[in-house]
Design a protein around this motif. Structure first.
Motif, PDB file in Angstrom:
ATOM      1  N   HIS A 106       0.841  -1.202   0.000  1.00  0.00           N
ATOM      2  CA  HIS A 106       0.000   0.000   0.000  1.00  0.00           C
ATOM      3  C   HIS A 106       0.877   1.253   0.000  1.00  0.00           C
ATOM      4  O   HIS A 106       0.652   2.185  -0.781  1.00  0.00           O
ATOM      5  N   SER A 107       1.892   1.273   0.848  1.00  0.00           N
ATOM      6  CA  SER A 107       2.817   2.406   0.925  1.00  0.00           C
ATOM      7  C   SER A 107       3.542   2.610  -0.404  1.00  0.00           C
ATOM      8  O   SER A 107       3.651   3.738  -0.898  1.00  0.00           O
ATOM      9  N   ASP A 108       4.026   1.521  -0.992  1.00  0.00           N
ATOM     10  CA  ASP A 108       4.726   1.618  -2.280  1.00  0.00           C
ATOM     11  C   ASP A 108       3.795   2.083  -3.390  1.00  0.00           C
ATOM     12  O   ASP A 108       4.202   2.849  -4.274  1.00  0.00           O
ATOM     13  N   LEU A 109       2.552   1.634  -3.363  1.00  0.00           N
ATOM     14  CA  LEU A 109       1.594   2.053  -4.388  1.00  0.00           C
ATOM     15  C   LEU A 109       1.275   3.535  -4.262  1.00  0.00           C
ATOM     16  O   LEU A 109       1.196   4.246  -5.270  1.00  0.00           O
ATOM     17  N   LYS A 110       1.102   4.016  -3.046  1.00  0.00           N
ATOM     18  CA  LYS A 110       0.833   5.443  -2.834  1.00  0.00           C
ATOM     19  C   LYS A 110       2.017   6.284  -3.320  1.00  0.00           C
ATOM     20  O   LYS A 110       1.829   7.313  -3.974  1.00  0.00           O
ATOM     21  N   HIS A 111       3.221   5.850  -3.009  1.00  0.00           N
ATOM     22  CA  HIS A 111       4.423   6.560  -3.455  1.00  0.00           C
ATOM     23  C   HIS A 111       4.495   6.572  -4.989  1.00  0.00           C
ATOM     24  O   HIS A 111       4.778   7.611  -5.601  1.00  0.00           O
ATOM     25  N   SER A 112       4.228   5.441  -5.608  1.00  0.00           N
ATOM     26  CA  SER A 112       4.271   5.337  -7.073  1.00  0.00           C
ATOM     27  C   SER A 112       3.187   6.176  -7.721  1.00  0.00           C
ATOM     28  O   SER A 112       3.383   6.740  -8.799  1.00  0.00           O
ATOM     29  N   GLU A 113       2.040   6.283  -7.048  1.00  0.00           N
ATOM     30  CA  GLU A 113       0.956   7.123  -7.576  1.00  0.00           C
ATOM     31  C   GLU A 113       1.374   8.598  -7.550  1.00  0.00           C
ATOM     32  O   GLU A 113       1.140   9.323  -8.525  1.00  0.00           O
ATOM     33  N   VAL A 114       1.999   9.031  -6.471  1.00  0.00           N
ATOM     34  CA  VAL A 114       2.456  10.415  -6.374  1.00  0.00           C
ATOM     35  C   VAL A 114       3.455  10.732  -7.492  1.00  0.00           C
ATOM     36  O   VAL A 114       3.430  11.812  -8.072  1.00  0.00           O
ATOM     37  N   LEU A 115       4.298   9.775  -7.825  1.00  0.00           N
ATOM     38  CA  LEU A 115       5.271   9.965  -8.902  1.00  0.00           C
ATOM     39  C   LEU A 115       4.632   9.934 -10.290  1.00  0.00           C
ATOM     40  O   LEU A 115       5.245  10.350 -11.267  1.00  0.00           O
ATOM     41  N   GLY A 116       3.419   9.408 -10.383  1.00  0.00           N
ATOM     42  CA  GLY A 116       2.742   9.322 -11.678  1.00  0.00           C
ATOM     43  C   GLY A 116       3.039   8.051 -12.444  1.00  0.00           C
ATOM     44  O   GLY A 116       2.754   7.960 -13.637  1.00  0.00           O
TER      45      GLY A 116
END
Length: 139
Positions: free
Chosen positions: A85-95
């Motif tokens: 979940h944390s990695d997905l949120k980070h990846s979403e912020v990066l686009g």
């Protein structure tokens, strides 16, 4: 094919590319093939901190398997759901990916909108690199 272009460390080149893109847009010369998704990191350390091998493995698994939820994505890479979940949120912020609501049972579905990632890493070996000067010649 949709490609995410990741560049590292060459801010001057990115600035030039953006200015060219804006100029062509003003002149209405853009073609569909000119549209590019670009993610820029200022330093190699920023790049490595953001795109760890575990995150890249997760992104690749999502692109290939198209899971319907974060939980299913975690199972694909055999990792804890909270870490994923944390990695997905980070990846979403990066686009790099999108988190879409409305999956089965209200699940949030991770979606990678790219077919591939191309990386360009500018990694100078000398501390005082002088890119503006002309090389010496032997006359």
């Amino acid at each position: 094919m949709t490609t995410l272009h990741i560049t590292v460390g060459d801010r001057a080149q990115l600035r030039e590319d953006i200015l060219n893109f804006i100029q062509h847009a003003k002149e209405d010369e853009l073609e569909e093939s000119d549209e590019r998704a670009v993610l820029q990191f200022g330093t190699y350390d920023e790049f490595v901190d953001s795109l760890t091998p575990l995150r890249l493995e997760l992104i690749k698994a999502i692109a290939n398997e198209q899971p319907e939820s974060m939980r299913e994505a975690a199972r694909l890479v055999d990792r804890d759901v909270s870490d994923v979940h944390s990695d997905l949120k980070h990846s979403e912020v990066l686009g790099i990916l999108e988190l879409k609501e409305g999956g089965p049972g209200g699940a949030i579905q991770p979606v990678v909108p790219f077919d591939k990632i191309e990386m360009h890493i500018h990694y100078p070996l000398l501390e005082d690199e002088d890119t503006e000067s002309t090389p010496a010649s032997a006359d």
